[in-house]
Design an enzyme around this catalytic site. Structure first.
Site, PDB file in Angstrom:
ATOM      1  N   SER A 128      93.984   0.925  33.094  1.00 30.11           N
ATOM      2  CA  SER A 128      94.840   0.150  33.984  1.00 30.11           C
ATOM      3  C   SER A 128      94.453  -1.315  33.888  1.00 30.11           C
ATOM      4  O   SER A 128      93.326  -1.690  34.236  1.00 30.11           O
ATOM      5  CB  SER A 128      94.670   0.643  35.424  1.00 30.11           C
ATOM      6  OG  SER A 128      95.350  -0.220  36.307  1.00 30.11           O
ATOM      7  N   HIS A 142      98.032   0.530  30.553  1.00 31.65           N
ATOM      8  CA  HIS A 142      98.865   0.843  31.716  1.00 31.65           C
ATOM      9  C   HIS A 142      98.988  -0.412  32.568  1.00 31.65           C
ATOM     10  O   HIS A 142      97.977  -0.968  33.008  1.00 31.65           O
ATOM     11  CB  HIS A 142      98.211   1.975  32.514  1.00 31.65           C
ATOM     12  CG  HIS A 142      99.016   2.440  33.691  1.00 31.65           C
ATOM     13  ND1 HIS A 142     100.137   3.232  33.565  1.00 31.65           N
ATOM     14  CD2 HIS A 142      98.854   2.225  35.021  1.00 31.65           C
ATOM     15  CE1 HIS A 142     100.618   3.505  34.763  1.00 31.65           C
ATOM     16  NE2 HIS A 142      99.869   2.894  35.669  1.00 31.65           N
ATOM     17  N   ASP A 178     100.460  -2.158  35.908  1.00 34.64           N
ATOM     18  CA  ASP A 178     100.997  -1.955  37.255  1.00 34.64           C
ATOM     19  C   ASP A 178     101.739  -3.201  37.717  1.00 34.64           C
ATOM     20  O   ASP A 178     101.202  -4.314  37.666  1.00 34.64           O
ATOM     21  CB  ASP A 178      99.858  -1.671  38.242  1.00 34.64           C
ATOM     22  CG  ASP A 178      99.212  -0.323  37.998  1.00 34.64           C
ATOM     23  OD1 ASP A 178      99.939   0.686  37.980  1.00 34.64           O
ATOM     24  OD2 ASP A 178      97.979  -0.278  37.817  1.00 34.64           O
ATOM     25  N   HIS A 207     104.289   0.583  35.204  1.00 32.77           N
ATOM     26  CA  HIS A 207     104.408   1.400  36.412  1.00 32.77           C
ATOM     27  C   HIS A 207     105.006   0.514  37.503  1.00 32.77           C
ATOM     28  O   HIS A 207     104.336  -0.360  38.043  1.00 32.77           O
ATOM     29  CB  HIS A 207     103.013   1.907  36.798  1.00 32.77           C
ATOM     30  CG  HIS A 207     102.984   2.761  38.021  1.00 32.77           C
ATOM     31  ND1 HIS A 207     101.796   3.209  38.558  1.00 32.77           N
ATOM     32  CD2 HIS A 207     103.971   3.250  38.825  1.00 32.77           C
ATOM     33  CE1 HIS A 207     102.060   3.937  39.638  1.00 32.77           C
ATOM     34  NE2 HIS A 207     103.365   3.964  39.821  1.00 32.77           N
ATOM     35  N   GLY A 235      98.603   1.175  45.211  1.00 34.96           N
ATOM     36  CA  GLY A 235      98.515  -0.183  45.736  1.00 34.96           C
ATOM     37  C   GLY A 235      97.174  -0.851  45.532  1.00 34.96           C
ATOM     38  O   GLY A 235      97.113  -2.070  45.387  1.00 34.96           O
ATOM     39  N   PHE A 236      96.099  -0.067  45.504  1.00 38.04           N
ATOM     40  CA  PHE A 236      94.763  -0.651  45.395  1.00 38.04           C
ATOM     41  C   PHE A 236      93.869   0.220  44.523  1.00 38.04           C
ATOM     42  O   PHE A 236      93.944   1.449  44.577  1.00 38.04           O
ATOM     43  CB  PHE A 236      94.103  -0.773  46.784  1.00 38.04           C
ATOM     44  CG  PHE A 236      94.810  -1.719  47.710  1.00 38.04           C
ATOM     45  CD1 PHE A 236      94.540  -3.084  47.679  1.00 38.04           C
ATOM     46  CD2 PHE A 236      95.749  -1.249  48.609  1.00 38.04           C
ATOM     47  CE1 PHE A 236      95.204  -3.950  48.535  1.00 38.04           C
ATOM     48  CE2 PHE A 236      96.416  -2.109  49.465  1.00 38.04           C
ATOM     49  CZ  PHE A 236      96.137  -3.470  49.430  1.00 38.04           C
ATOM     50  N   GLY A 278      89.961   1.540  43.578  1.00 38.92           N
ATOM     51  CA  GLY A 278      88.749   1.828  44.333  1.00 38.92           C
ATOM     52  C   GLY A 278      88.894   2.839  45.454  1.00 38.92           C
ATOM     53  O   GLY A 278      87.955   3.036  46.227  1.00 38.92           O
ATOM     54  N   ASP A 295      97.035   9.292  37.831  1.00 37.31           N
ATOM     55  CA  ASP A 295      96.570   7.923  38.089  1.00 37.31           C
ATOM     56  C   ASP A 295      95.921   7.865  39.468  1.00 37.31           C
ATOM     57  O   ASP A 295      96.557   8.199  40.471  1.00 37.31           O
ATOM     58  CB  ASP A 295      97.771   6.973  38.038  1.00 37.31           C
ATOM     59  CG  ASP A 295      97.392   5.511  38.236  1.00 37.31           C
ATOM     60  OD1 ASP A 295      96.197   5.207  38.386  1.00 37.31           O
ATOM     61  OD2 ASP A 295      98.313   4.669  38.242  1.00 37.31           O
ATOM     62  N   GLY A 296      94.656   7.442  39.499  1.00 34.91           N
ATOM     63  CA  GLY A 296      93.995   7.221  40.773  1.00 34.91           C
ATOM     64  C   GLY A 296      92.628   7.866  40.845  1.00 34.91           C
ATOM     65  O   GLY A 296      92.515   9.084  40.951  1.00 34.91           O
TER      66      GLY A 296
END
Length: 217
Positions: A7, A32, A34, A65, A141-142, A144, A174-175
Site C-alpha cells: 500500500s 496498491h 488508496d 482503491h 481510512g487509516f 495501523g 486489505d488491512g
C-alpha cells in the site's frame, strides 16, 4: 499464486523514487494506491498527481482503491492513468451493474471492495461481473488498525460462493495483513495488500520481508 501488493499510503513520499526502487528490487507484484475523499472515510489520501508520479517511476503494475462516496466520475480518469484494477466500494453503488460495466469498458479489471460490517450477500447478484473482490479486514481510512478476525471466515465463505458458481473471481484482502494471516489465507487469497503490519516494518529490509512471506504462501 499469491501476489504481494504494498500500500503506497505507507511509503515515505519524500523519498518516493527510492522507496519504489527498493520495493521493485524486493520483488513485489503490484502497487496498491488508496484514494480517500474525507467523506466515505474520515481521512484524505492519494490523488491523480501521486499516481502520475508513480507511473513515471516504476514498471510494476498498480491498482487503485477508490474510498470515495461517488466513484463514478473518476473511473475513466484512473483507467487512463494506467490502473490495472479499479476497486469501488459496494457500499457506494446505487446502480452497481452500471458502474461495474463502466469499469469493464475501460479495459481495467473490475474490483469491488467490501467493508468488514457489510454482509457478503451484497455481492451475490453481481459476483459474475467482478474480477477481484477486496475484503477489508479493518475499517477503511487509516493504517495501523488491528485485524478484524472474522475476516478469515468471510474469506472462506466468499471462496465457497465463487467455487459454487464456477467463477474465476479472485480474492484480495486489505488491512493489518501480517505473516500469520498470509500463512492462514494463502490458499484462498490472490492479492495481499501489505501495510504497516506486514511489510513496512521498522528497520527490516523489504526484500527480507517479501522473501519470508513468499515462503509462507
Amino acid at each position: 499464486m499469491s501476489k504481494f501488493c504494498p500500500s503506497l499510503m505507507c511509503v515515505d513520499f519524500s523519498k518516493l523514487a527510492t522507496e519504489l526502487k527498493l520495493l521493485e528490487e524486493a520483488g513485489v507484484d503490484m502497487f496498491h494506491i488508496d484514494v480517500m475523499d474525507g467523506n466515505f472515510v474520515p481521512n484524505f489520501a492519494l490523488g491523480t498527481e501521486d499516481i502520475k508520479a508513480v507511473s513515471k517511476l516504476t514498471t510494476i503494475p498498480y491498482d487503485v482503491h477508490l474510498m470515495v462516496s461517488n466513484p463514478v466520475p473518476y473511473i475513466e480518469k484512473f483507467a487512463q492513468l494506467g490502473c490495472q484494477i479499479i476497486y469501488v466500494h459496494i457500499e457506494t453503488l446505487t446502480h452497481s451493474h452500471r458502474v461495474l460495466n463502466q469499469i469493464k469498458a475501460t479495459g481495467a479489471k473490475v474490483g469491488v471492495a467490501i467493508n468488514p460490517g457489510t454482509p457478503l450477500c451484497m455481492l451475490e447478484d453481481i459476483l459474475e461481473l467482478i474480477d477481484v473482490v477486496l475484503i477489508m479486514s479493518v475499517n477503511p481510512g487509516f493504517a495501523g488498525q488491528p485485524f478484524i478476525h472474522n475476516s478469515i471466515d468471510r474469506i472462506k465463505r466468499l471462496s465457497h460462493m465463487i467455487k459454487d458458481r464456477k467463477l474465476g473471481t479472485s480474492i484480495a484482502i486489505d488491512g493489518a495483513i501480517s505473516a500469520h494471516i498470509v500463512e492462514q489465507l494463502s490458499a484462498y487469497v490472490e492479492y495481499f495488500i501489505l501495510g504497516t503490519a506486514g511489510l513496512f516494518i521498522k528497520e527490516k529490509p523489504y526484500q527480507q520481508t517479501i522473501n519470508e512471506l513468499r515462503k509462507l504462501a
